[in-house]
Design a protein around this motif. Structure first.
Motif, PDB file in Angstrom:
ATOM      1  N   GLN A   2      37.091  -4.175  38.371  1.00 33.44           N
ATOM      2  CA  GLN A   2      36.423  -5.317  38.972  1.00 33.44           C
ATOM      3  C   GLN A   2      34.921  -5.177  38.802  1.00 33.44           C
ATOM      4  N   GLN A   3      34.224  -6.275  38.875  1.00 36.21           N
ATOM      5  CA  GLN A   3      32.773  -6.294  38.721  1.00 36.21           C
ATOM      6  C   GLN A   3      32.176  -7.233  39.751  1.00 36.21           C
ATOM      7  N   ALA A   4      31.168  -6.736  40.471  1.00 33.38           N
ATOM      8  CA  ALA A   4      30.444  -7.587  41.409  1.00 33.38           C
ATOM      9  C   ALA A   4      29.444  -8.423  40.631  1.00 33.38           C
ATOM     10  N   VAL A   5      29.629  -9.715  40.625  1.00 34.79           N
ATOM     11  CA  VAL A   5      28.757 -10.617  39.889  1.00 34.79           C
ATOM     12  C   VAL A   5      28.890 -12.010  40.483  1.00 34.79           C
ATOM     13  N   THR A   6      27.783 -12.719  40.522  1.00 29.95           N
ATOM     14  CA  THR A   6      27.825 -14.103  40.980  1.00 29.95           C
ATOM     15  C   THR A   6      28.227 -14.975  39.800  1.00 29.95           C
ATOM     16  N   THR A   7      29.483 -15.302  39.740  1.00 28.70           N
ATOM     17  CA  THR A   7      29.990 -16.051  38.598  1.00 28.70           C
ATOM     18  C   THR A   7      29.624 -17.526  38.699  1.00 28.70           C
ATOM     19  N   ALA A   8      29.560 -18.158  37.556  1.00 28.44           N
ATOM     20  CA  ALA A   8      29.366 -19.606  37.518  1.00 28.44           C
ATOM     21  C   ALA A   8      30.685 -20.292  37.838  1.00 28.44           C
ATOM     22  N   ALA A   9      30.595 -21.495  38.304  1.00 26.73           N
ATOM     23  CA  ALA A   9      31.790 -22.280  38.598  1.00 26.73           C
ATOM     24  C   ALA A   9      32.344 -22.836  37.295  1.00 26.73           C
ATOM     25  N   THR A  10      32.927 -21.929  36.504  1.00 27.33           N
ATOM     26  CA  THR A  10      33.556 -22.289  35.243  1.00 27.33           C
ATOM     27  C   THR A  10      34.850 -21.505  35.099  1.00 27.33           C
ATOM     28  N   ALA A  11      35.733 -21.996  34.275  1.00 25.58           N
ATOM     29  CA  ALA A  11      36.958 -21.267  33.986  1.00 25.58           C
ATOM     30  C   ALA A  11      36.645 -20.065  33.111  1.00 25.58           C
ATOM     31  N   ILE A  12      37.372 -18.962  33.316  1.00 26.19           N
ATOM     32  CA  ILE A  12      37.244 -17.811  32.434  1.00 26.19           C
ATOM     33  C   ILE A  12      38.102 -18.044  31.197  1.00 26.19           C
ATOM     34  N   ALA A  13      37.808 -17.287  30.123  1.00 25.86           N
ATOM     35  CA  ALA A  13      38.593 -17.400  28.900  1.00 25.86           C
ATOM     36  C   ALA A  13      39.015 -16.015  28.435  1.00 25.86           C
TER      37      ALA A  13
END
Length: 629
Positions: free
Chosen positions: A209-220
């Motif tokens: 796992q990685q702590a990161v503020t992800t964008a509101a997008t789908a992962i690929a």
């Protein structure tokens, strides 16, 4: 639970900015927490096969690479007719649907976010809630193996539940999952929230796992690589097996609302804030091309990109001029191939299946276009669609409280028939398959109502049924009983695909002296026809509307130099028919002699045919130029 089975019947600008790509590694970003897994499990996770094993959804990307192309779905091309409506008990504002075999997982935002699994018969099989605030929320679950990943806004924001009965297998709190669609491979569940991105085994053990503020997008996910965007517009690629960065993060790419599409060679990304689409090398993260720049208007949501047949398709809800648009580009170079524009703005829920592009347009209709050319090939009116997908050879359209299921049908159209005043029509049907065919032959009037016609061996009927053995043919013949000339069109629906030909016959004293044959027509949104008038010759054009929408038709007359010399518009109602000579349409422009082209453009697909006549009597057919492959 009520199931309705219906038969066929007729009646904002972007802020412009320069997109810069800067590579750099943040050492803190490389510190990922990992949990060691048994060597045997690690070995199994290193297997090269990845991809959802079931329930791949168009709105989730059909596969984990988010190509929005269903390569496994065939035979779903138009015509499409409403087959079944499933009422969703206890659901009032559904906005996601995932199909698992003959079951439908429906999600609706609210407080809480609610998911229900429905049977084909409309029975509620199970229900699960995930925390929600009642605001706008969009999340498409990922199905894989025996579980499904559900998402919510905070607290317990991700749940893995059994597909069979909805039992919670494990859960996690990763922050708001809104807009962050997950993925399930053969061995891993990968999901993101506003606080973290996580890979777990399907049994629930944290793999990394990685702590990161992800964008509101789908992962690929593609092969052993995971691609995602963070809120600070950074693009990251991670080795799915180890959680380590594959290449240096690329800065200033895109953030919320972007689409990611992964192929073996490239990663395609669009930037909603800059009107840009670019391709990055999947191996190195280097920019491969960014020729698609400064696109005006607004990208579509869910998705803005799709990849199929060596082409990258770009969807815009508004092209800057108040019209939705679809563009096709060469995936290797970014060179433009074609662009089509809708008559108004609004485009969502796009996907590709069976060489066709499906999408919802303008809160008005479901549209289908030929993927090779962009030509419109079908349209279904509906003002309430909230999600669109395809599975099991069917088109699934979600409404706030129901699911409409459309099935492809075996239909062919004869855009013109005539009977009386010496004219008869012979309809020949050929079954080239190995199974017997049952066909319903229907006759329609100018206004779309049924037309009763005297028929050999059947009497006067508006519909007859015929049976055609394998590798055989049959014919339906109208009879001229001395009355006035009547005209209309014919629809043939059959249990297996058929080919049809219409012979227009003219008789004198009961002897056929002239006839012309025309093949059956497909419904199309654009066509051109060579026309020639003079020396007694003329050109007759017939159009029929086999859809359930009225069509706005534009006719343009071009001379031999391709210059427009006249135009007119008309409305052809659902089920309607029109047949005119070219000198009746454009009297002053044609005069006594003319040679050129009639170009037809319509917002609803029509079946079109053309006949060459001499002295008002048919002698041959004119080919219809149409861009459908």
């Amino acid at each position: 639970m009520k199931i309705l089975v219906r038969p066929f019947c007729l009646k904002r600008h972007h802020r412009r900015q320069k997109w810069c790509f800067v590579s750099g590694v943040d050492k803190e970003e490389e510190k990922m927490s990992r949990k060691l897994i048994l060597p045997l499990l690690l070995l199994s996770l290193c297997l090269p096969v990845f991809g959802q094993t079931m329930g791949d959804q168009s709105s989730a990307g059909f596969n984990n690479a988010r190509t929005y192309t269903n390569n496994d779905l065939a035979g779903v091309r138009p015509p499409l007719r409403l087959f079944q409506t499933i009422s969703l008990t206890g659901v009032t504002n559904a906005n996601s649907v995932a199909v698992f075999e003959n079951q439908f997982l429906v999600g609706q935002p609210g407080s809480p976010v609610n998911y229900k699994m429905f049977s084909r018969g409309g029975n509620t099989l199970w229900t699960q809630d995930v925390f929600g605030t009642g605001g706008s929320f969009r999340y498409v679950p990922a199905l894989g193996g025996s579980l499904v990943i559900l998402g919510g806004e905070s607290t317990t924001s991700v749940k893995a539940v059994k597909i069979s009965d909805g039992t919670v297998l494990w859960s996690d709190q990763v922050g708001n999952a809104n807009g962050r669609f997950p993925a399930v491979t053969d061995n891993l569940a990968i999901y993101a929230g506003s606080d973290r991105i996580v890979a777990r085994t399907l049994a629930g053990s944290v793999f990394w796992q990685q702590a990161v503020t992800t964008a509101a997008t789908a992962i690929a996910v593609r092969d052993d690589s995971l691609y995602f965007l963070s809120r600070d517009r950074t693009l990251r690629a991670v080795n799915l097996m180890t959680g380590a960065l594959k290449w240096a993060p690329v800065l200033n790419v895109a953030s919320d609302g972007a689409s990611l599409v992964a192929s073996e060679k490239y990663l395609f990304v669009n930037d909603p804030a800059g009107g840009i689409v670019a391709a990055f090398s999947a191996a190195t993260g280097q920019l491969a091309w960014n020729q698609i720049v400064n696109l005006p208007g607004t990208f579509a949501t869910g998705p803005a990109l799709a990849l199929a047949y060596g082409r990258l398709y770009v969807f815009r809800a508004n092209n800057g001029s108040g019209r939705a648009a679809i563009s096709a580009y060469d995936a290797d170079t970014g060179e433009a191939i074609w662009v089509v524009r809708e008559h108004g703005e609004g485009l969502s829920h796009a996907f590709i299946a069976d060489n066709a592009i499906y999408y919802y347009h303008g809160n008005e209709d479901i549209r289908v276009r030929d993927a090779a050319t962009g030509t419109l090939i079908w349209s279904i009116p509906d003002t309430r669609i909230t999600a669109l997908t395809a599975a099991n050879g069917e088109l699934v359209a979600l409404r706030p409280n129901a699911i409409d299921i459309y099935q492809p049908t075996n239909e062919i159209f004869m855009p013109h028939m005539a009977n009386g005043a010496g004219q008869t029509t012979l309809i020949m049907l050929s079954n080239t398959g190995s199974q017997p065919a049952t066909a319903d032959v229907e006759f329609f009037k100018e206004d779309g109502g049924h037309l009763s016609v005297p028929l050999r061996s059947f009497g006067t009927q508006f519909e007859v049924q015929v049976t055609i053995p394998p590798n055989s043919s049959t014919a339906v013949q109208t009879l001229d009983q001395g009355g006035n000339l009547v005209s209309g069109w014919v629809r043939v629906g059959s249990t297996v695909p058929l080919h049809g030909t219409t012979n227009f016959q003219y008789s004198e004293q009961q002897d056929i002296v002239r006839e012309a044959g025309v093949a059956d027509a497909v419904a199309i949104g654009a066509a051109n026809i060579f026309v020639s008038v003079g020396g007694g010759f003329n050109a007759g054009v017939a159009m029929a509307n086999p859809t359930e929408q009225d069509a706005e038709v534009t006719l343009r007359l071009l001379n031999n130099s391709g210059i427009e010399v006249g135009s007119q518009t008309m409305t052809l109602e659902s089920g309607g028919h029109v047949a005119r000579f070219i000198n009746e349409m454009f009297t002053s422009q044609v005069g006594s002699a003319f040679e050129g082209t009639l170009a037809v453009e319509t917002d609803v697909p029509l079946a079109i045919t053309a006949i060459r006549t001499k002295g008002g009597i048919q002698i041959s057919s004119f080919p219809i130029g149409q861009a459908v492959r």
